[in-house]
Design an enzyme around this catalytic site. Structure first.
Site, PDB file in Angstrom:
ATOM      1  N   SER A 158       0.850  -1.190   0.000  1.00 37.55           N
ATOM      2  CA  SER A 158       0.000   0.000   0.000  1.00 37.55           C
ATOM      3  C   SER A 158       0.881   1.235   0.000  1.00 37.55           C
ATOM      4  O   SER A 158       2.045   1.185   0.428  1.00 37.55           O
ATOM      5  CB  SER A 158      -0.885  -0.008   1.253  1.00 37.55           C
ATOM      6  N   TYR A 183       0.946   0.065  10.719  1.00 36.78           N
ATOM      7  CA  TYR A 183       0.439  -0.291   9.397  1.00 36.78           C
ATOM      8  C   TYR A 183       1.490   0.000   8.329  1.00 36.78           C
ATOM      9  O   TYR A 183       1.744  -0.826   7.435  1.00 36.78           O
ATOM     10  CB  TYR A 183      -0.846   0.478   9.110  1.00 36.78           C
TER      11      TYR A 183
END
Length: 310
Positions: A158, A183
């Site tokens: 991502s 994350y």
């Protein structure tokens, strides 16, 4: 065969292409794919596209009953909890026992910005689920990937990787947890995993890619409150999603393209975006650095006990 340069190849696809469009004209009959979490969000759209092109798809997930309901016979379903290495072992060994070759492995399942959660021996959950579980899975499945040559392994990273490189001094966030840094680290780990697996696997004809799917609203946002998504600029005050967000079908396109496109024959080890190899402006150096990729592989092998190349 060497690692591909990080620059566009002019694929002809783009941000608005869908998973079905990128496999148009590609015959996957006789090919077998595993898509982790392939029964919701991007995973479901990926499964639909691969199956529609003729592939036999295996979908392992934490909720097999929900997977069977969502897939309605479209794919073979199995149980897999990426936070549990014993579950990873059971799934992989059961697959290997069938004697089948594996042509495509898409490490799609993941969590984002969850509250501090510890799994296994106290591992931070995002690093454990998004990266370590998939590292163990790919290494355990290596005999099936290498059997016929030509397999591809896809790690769904991502743009969130830009938030953090690998925090070598405290990978498990034992000294202060930040859900977004955690994350970011996990998504960097996904990219580094693909980078090093490609280096290790290319001699056996196995190539690996990572990617940014683009901004999409899926169940991945389940840990975020409406107010937080508005503050991030993803929605307006009324909850309307930003106009430039992709649909799930568009979000699934890049991983489907990376897994199947003949344009990537002989290529590997790169980070992709919008159904093309990303330019260097779209990926941080810490997510493509070969030395960090090798260091992470060593650490992951030590933590999981899985290294097919040891």
């Amino acid at each position: 065969m060497t690692t591909t340069a990080q620059h566009s190849i002019g694929s002809g696809f783009g941000a608005h292409s869908t998973a079905r469009e990128v496999v148009t004209g590609i015959d996957l009959s006789g090919r077998l794919a595993i898509v982790t979490g392939g029964y919701a969000g991007l995973g479901l759209e990926t499964t639909r596209a691969l199956a529609g092109a003729g592939a036999h798809v295996v979908v392992p997930g934490r909720r097999p009953a929900a997977a069977r309901e969502a897939l309605d016979g479209l794919a073979e379903v199995a149980e897999l909890d990426l936070a549990d290495l014993e579950s990873v072992r059971r799934f992989a060994d059961a697959f290997l026992d069938t004697g089948r070759s594996l042509d495509i492995l898409i490490n799609n399942a993941g969590v984002m910005a969850c509250p501090e959660t510890r799994v296994g021996p106290g591992w931070e959950a995002q690093f454990a689920v998004n990266h370590l579980g998939h590292h163990a899975l790919a290494n355990r499945l290596w005999p099936a990937l290498a059997r016929d040559g030509g397999a591809r392994v896809i790690a769904v990273s991502s743009a969130g990787h830009m938030r953090s490189g690998i925090r070598w001094e405290d990978v498990q966030f034992t000294r202060g947890y930040d859900k977004w840094l955690a994350y970011g680290q996990a998504k960097t780990a996904n990219a580094l995993f693909a980078r090093h697996l490609d280096t290790l696997g290319r001699g056996a004809g196995v190539r690996a890619f990572s990617l940014h799917p683009g901004p999409i609203m899926t169940t991945l946002q389940r840990h975020l409150a409406a107010q937080e998504m508005a503050e991030l600029g993803w929605t307006d005050a009324h909850g309307t999603v930003r106009a430039d967000f992709k649909t799930p079908a568009q979000g699934a396109a890049t991983q489907t393209w990376a897994a199947t496109s003949p344009q990537l024959a002989g290529e590997g080890g790169v980070y992709c975006v919008d159904c093309d190899i990303a330019g260097p402006e779209s990926v941080r150096e810490w997510a493509t650095d070969p030395e960090q990729a090798a260091r992470l592989w060593t650490l992951s092998a030590e933590l999981t006990g899985q290294d097919a190349f040891a």
